[in-house]
Motif scaffolding. Structure first.
Motif, PDB file in Angstrom:
ATOM      1  N   ALA A 269      -9.224   8.840   8.010  1.00 49.46           N
ATOM      2  CA  ALA A 269     -10.418   9.162   7.222  1.00 49.46           C
ATOM      3  C   ALA A 269     -10.652   8.235   6.032  1.00 49.46           C
ATOM      4  O   ALA A 269     -11.789   8.020   5.645  1.00 49.46           O
ATOM      5  CB  ALA A 269     -10.350  10.607   6.739  1.00 49.46           C
ATOM      6  N   PHE A 270      -9.605   7.699   5.460  1.00 54.56           N
ATOM      7  CA  PHE A 270      -9.758   6.916   4.240  1.00 54.56           C
ATOM      8  C   PHE A 270      -9.303   5.464   4.393  1.00 54.56           C
ATOM      9  O   PHE A 270      -9.169   4.754   3.406  1.00 54.56           O
ATOM     10  CB  PHE A 270      -9.009   7.589   3.083  1.00 54.56           C
ATOM     11  N   LEU A 271      -9.099   5.012   5.626  1.00 54.57           N
ATOM     12  CA  LEU A 271      -8.657   3.641   5.852  1.00 54.57           C
ATOM     13  C   LEU A 271      -9.661   2.617   5.324  1.00 54.57           C
ATOM     14  O   LEU A 271      -9.267   1.556   4.834  1.00 54.57           O
ATOM     15  CB  LEU A 271      -8.382   3.387   7.329  1.00 54.57           C
ATOM     16  N   GLU A 272     -10.946   2.912   5.402  1.00 52.63           N
ATOM     17  CA  GLU A 272     -11.966   1.972   4.945  1.00 52.63           C
ATOM     18  C   GLU A 272     -11.921   1.728   3.446  1.00 52.63           C
ATOM     19  O   GLU A 272     -12.499   0.751   2.965  1.00 52.63           O
ATOM     20  CB  GLU A 272     -13.362   2.479   5.326  1.00 52.63           C
ATOM     21  N   LEU A 273     -11.224   2.577   2.697  1.00 53.71           N
ATOM     22  CA  LEU A 273     -11.140   2.366   1.253  1.00 53.71           C
ATOM     23  C   LEU A 273     -10.505   1.015   0.934  1.00 53.71           C
ATOM     24  O   LEU A 273     -10.769   0.439  -0.128  1.00 53.71           O
ATOM     25  CB  LEU A 273     -10.344   3.485   0.576  1.00 53.71           C
ATOM     26  N   GLN A 274      -9.705   0.501   1.859  1.00 51.17           N
ATOM     27  CA  GLN A 274      -9.060  -0.797   1.648  1.00 51.17           C
ATOM     28  C   GLN A 274     -10.095  -1.920   1.558  1.00 51.17           C
ATOM     29  O   GLN A 274      -9.801  -2.992   1.033  1.00 51.17           O
ATOM     30  CB  GLN A 274      -8.084  -1.094   2.785  1.00 51.17           C
ATOM     31  N   LEU A 275     -11.308  -1.696   2.067  1.00 54.94           N
ATOM     32  CA  LEU A 275     -12.357  -2.709   2.030  1.00 54.94           C
ATOM     33  C   LEU A 275     -13.005  -2.822   0.652  1.00 54.94           C
ATOM     34  O   LEU A 275     -13.754  -3.755   0.397  1.00 54.94           O
ATOM     35  CB  LEU A 275     -13.443  -2.387   3.064  1.00 54.94           C
ATOM     36  N   TYR A 276     -12.733  -1.859  -0.215  1.00 62.32           N
ATOM     37  CA  TYR A 276     -13.365  -1.800  -1.523  1.00 62.32           C
ATOM     38  C   TYR A 276     -12.412  -2.249  -2.609  1.00 62.32           C
ATOM     39  O   TYR A 276     -11.190  -2.123  -2.489  1.00 62.32           O
ATOM     40  CB  TYR A 276     -13.803  -0.363  -1.840  1.00 62.32           C
ATOM     41  N   ASP A 277     -12.983  -2.715  -3.697  1.00 54.80           N
ATOM     42  CA  ASP A 277     -12.200  -2.976  -4.889  1.00 54.80           C
ATOM     43  C   ASP A 277     -11.581  -1.653  -5.332  1.00 54.80           C
ATOM     44  O   ASP A 277     -12.210  -0.587  -5.195  1.00 54.80           O
ATOM     45  CB  ASP A 277     -13.129  -3.528  -5.984  1.00 54.80           C
ATOM     46  N   SER A 278     -10.379  -1.707  -5.876  1.00 55.62           N
ATOM     47  CA  SER A 278      -9.692  -0.466  -6.263  1.00 55.62           C
ATOM     48  C   SER A 278     -10.488   0.353  -7.274  1.00 55.62           C
ATOM     49  O   SER A 278     -10.344   1.574  -7.324  1.00 55.62           O
ATOM     50  CB  SER A 278      -8.292  -0.775  -6.807  1.00 55.62           C
ATOM     51  N   SER A 279     -11.356  -0.287  -8.047  1.00 58.69           N
ATOM     52  CA  SER A 279     -12.165   0.458  -9.018  1.00 58.69           C
ATOM     53  C   SER A 279     -13.172   1.384  -8.338  1.00 58.69           C
ATOM     54  O   SER A 279     -13.701   2.290  -8.973  1.00 58.69           O
ATOM     55  CB  SER A 279     -12.903  -0.515  -9.945  1.00 58.69           C
TER      56      SER A 279
ATOM     57  N   GLU B 298     -15.636   6.360  -3.703  1.00 59.01           N
ATOM     58  CA  GLU B 298     -15.778   6.313  -2.247  1.00 59.01           C
ATOM     59  C   GLU B 298     -14.999   7.432  -1.555  1.00 59.01           C
ATOM     60  O   GLU B 298     -15.469   7.997  -0.567  1.00 59.01           O
ATOM     61  CB  GLU B 298     -15.343   4.951  -1.710  1.00 59.01           C
ATOM     62  N   ALA B 299     -13.837   7.768  -2.067  1.00 64.05           N
ATOM     63  CA  ALA B 299     -13.065   8.869  -1.486  1.00 64.05           C
ATOM     64  C   ALA B 299     -13.821  10.185  -1.641  1.00 64.05           C
ATOM     65  O   ALA B 299     -13.893  10.988  -0.705  1.00 64.05           O
ATOM     66  CB  ALA B 299     -11.688   8.962  -2.132  1.00 64.05           C
ATOM     67  N   GLU B 300     -14.405  10.412  -2.819  1.00 67.20           N
ATOM     68  CA  GLU B 300     -15.206  11.621  -3.010  1.00 67.20           C
ATOM     69  C   GLU B 300     -16.359  11.668  -2.023  1.00 67.20           C
ATOM     70  O   GLU B 300     -16.639  12.719  -1.437  1.00 67.20           O
ATOM     71  CB  GLU B 300     -15.764  11.674  -4.438  1.00 67.20           C
ATOM     72  N   ALA B 301     -17.043  10.553  -1.837  1.00 63.01           N
ATOM     73  CA  ALA B 301     -18.179  10.518  -0.919  1.00 63.01           C
ATOM     74  C   ALA B 301     -17.746  10.839   0.503  1.00 63.01           C
ATOM     75  O   ALA B 301     -18.460  11.521   1.243  1.00 63.01           O
ATOM     76  CB  ALA B 301     -18.872   9.159  -0.980  1.00 63.01           C
ATOM     77  N   ARG B 302     -16.567  10.383   0.903  1.00 65.97           N
ATOM     78  CA  ARG B 302     -16.056  10.688   2.241  1.00 65.97           C
ATOM     79  C   ARG B 302     -15.711  12.170   2.381  1.00 65.97           C
ATOM     80  O   ARG B 302     -15.865  12.739   3.454  1.00 65.97           O
ATOM     81  CB  ARG B 302     -14.856   9.809   2.566  1.00 65.97           C
TER      82      ARG B 302
ATOM     83  N   LEU C  43     -23.363  -1.317  -8.669  1.00 61.44           N
ATOM     84  CA  LEU C  43     -23.287  -1.852  -7.316  1.00 61.44           C
ATOM     85  C   LEU C  43     -23.960  -0.955  -6.294  1.00 61.44           C
ATOM     86  O   LEU C  43     -24.105   0.236  -6.505  1.00 61.44           O
ATOM     87  CB  LEU C  43     -21.810  -2.001  -6.919  1.00 61.44           C
ATOM     88  N   TRP C  44     -24.347  -1.557  -5.201  1.00 59.61           N
ATOM     89  CA  TRP C  44     -24.780  -0.769  -4.044  1.00 59.61           C
ATOM     90  C   TRP C  44     -23.529  -0.144  -3.465  1.00 59.61           C
ATOM     91  O   TRP C  44     -22.536  -0.807  -3.252  1.00 59.61           O
ATOM     92  CB  TRP C  44     -25.397  -1.674  -2.980  1.00 59.61           C
ATOM     93  N   PHE C  45     -23.570   1.145  -3.206  1.00 61.64           N
ATOM     94  CA  PHE C  45     -22.446   1.813  -2.574  1.00 61.64           C
ATOM     95  C   PHE C  45     -22.835   2.079  -1.131  1.00 61.64           C
ATOM     96  O   PHE C  45     -23.852   2.661  -0.867  1.00 61.64           O
ATOM     97  CB  PHE C  45     -22.146   3.157  -3.251  1.00 61.64           C
ATOM     98  N   GLY C  46     -22.001   1.690  -0.182  1.00 58.62           N
ATOM     99  CA  GLY C  46     -22.303   1.896   1.221  1.00 58.62           C
ATOM    100  C   GLY C  46     -21.136   2.485   1.964  1.00 58.62           C
ATOM    101  O   GLY C  46     -20.062   2.635   1.406  1.00 58.62           O
ATOM    102  N   LEU C  47     -21.383   2.785   3.225  1.00 58.79           N
ATOM    103  CA  LEU C  47     -20.302   3.353   4.018  1.00 58.79           C
ATOM    104  C   LEU C  47     -19.253   2.321   4.367  1.00 58.79           C
ATOM    105  O   LEU C  47     -18.079   2.646   4.390  1.00 58.79           O
ATOM    106  CB  LEU C  47     -20.854   3.967   5.293  1.00 58.79           C
ATOM    107  N   MET C  48     -19.670   1.097   4.789  1.00 60.78           N
ATOM    108  CA  MET C  48     -18.646   0.067   5.007  1.00 60.78           C
ATOM    109  C   MET C  48     -18.104  -0.190   3.645  1.00 60.78           C
ATOM    110  O   MET C  48     -18.302  -0.334   2.773  1.00 60.78           O
ATOM    111  CB  MET C  48     -19.247  -1.140   5.646  1.00 60.78           C
ATOM    112  N   ARG C  49     -18.751  -0.360   3.200  1.00 61.61           N
ATOM    113  CA  ARG C  49     -18.543  -0.186   1.790  1.00 61.61           C
ATOM    114  C   ARG C  49     -18.318   1.290   1.747  1.00 61.61           C
ATOM    115  O   ARG C  49     -18.987   1.442   2.580  1.00 61.61           O
ATOM    116  CB  ARG C  49     -19.686  -0.471   0.977  1.00 61.61           C
TER     117      ARG C  49
END
Length: 168
Positions: free
Chosen positions: A125-135, A140-144, A2-8
Motif C-alpha cells: 500500500a505504501f511502496l510508492e512513497l519511495q518515489l517522493y521526497d521524504s518531506s 502522501e501516506a494520509e492521502a493513501r 507542489l502538485w500532489f499526485g498519485l504517482m506522486r
C-alpha cells in the motif's frame, strides 16, 4: 506548493482505516457517477475548481494545486470507471483537507500505527512513497489512507476539515 499526485479526525482512526482497507476489496468505494458528482459539488462549494486534463504524464492520475485551489483529474490515465475515479478523487481531496486544516490530518504517531495496520492487509500500500521526497511522505501516506475510506467517511472528513470554506 507542489502538485500532489498519485504517482506522486478524531473520528477514531484505529479500526476505521483497517476496516476501510478490508472493505475496499469488497467495493466500499463510490460506484456511481452521481455520488462522484455530489462530492465534486461539495468541493466546488469549498472553492476548489475540479479540472480534467487529457495530457498528463504517464502514471499521473491526479493532483492538487494549492495556489490555484484546483484539483486535477488525469482523464488520459484514468479508466472510465467510477470506482477508480473515486479513489483518485478521494486521494486528492485529502490534500485539499490538509490545505484547509493548514496541517496534517493526524499526528505522526497515529499515522505510523495506521500505516502498520494497513500494511498487514495490503503490504504494498505504501511502496510508492519511495518515489517522493521524504518531506512529502506524511501527506502522501494520509492521502493513501483516506482514499480507501467509504465515500460517506471521506465526505465527513472533508466537511470536518474544510467547514470554514463551506456555506453555513
Amino acid at each position: 506548493m507542489l502538485w500532489f499526485g498519485l504517482m506522486r479526525w478524531s473520528l477514531g482512526w484505529s479500526g476505521l482505516l483497517l476496516a476501510a482497507f478490508l472493505s475496499s476489496a469488497c467495493g466500499a468505494q463510490a460506484t456511481t457517477w452521481d455520488r462522484i458528482s455530489r462530492y465534486l459539488d461539495l468541493l466546488k462549494e469549498a472553492g476548489i475548481e475540479a479540472l480534467v486534463a487529457q495530457d498528463c504524464p504517464a502514471g499521473l492520475m491526479g493532483a492538487f494545486h494549492q495556489g490555484k485551489q484546483a484539483l486535477l483529474m488525469c482523464g488520459n490515465n484514468l479508466q472510465d470507471d467510477p470506482a477508480q475515479v473515486w479513489v483518485v478523487l478521494a486521494h486528492e481531496s485529502a490534500h485539499v483537507m490538509q490545505d484547509c486544516k493548514g496541517d496534517y490530518l493526524m499526528p505522526p504517531g497515529i499515522l505510523a500505527e495506521e500505516m502498520d495496520q494497513a500494511r498487514r492487509t495490503h503490504p504494498a500500500a505504501f511502496l510508492e512513497l519511495q518515489l517522493y521526497d521524504s518531506s512529502q511522505h506524511h501527506a502522501e501516506a494520509e492521502a493513501r489512507l483516506v482514499q480507501v475510506l467509504p465515500p460517506n467517511q471521506v465526505e465527513a472528513l472533508f466537511v470536518k476539515h474544510c467547514s470554514n470554506r463551506l456555506s453555513p
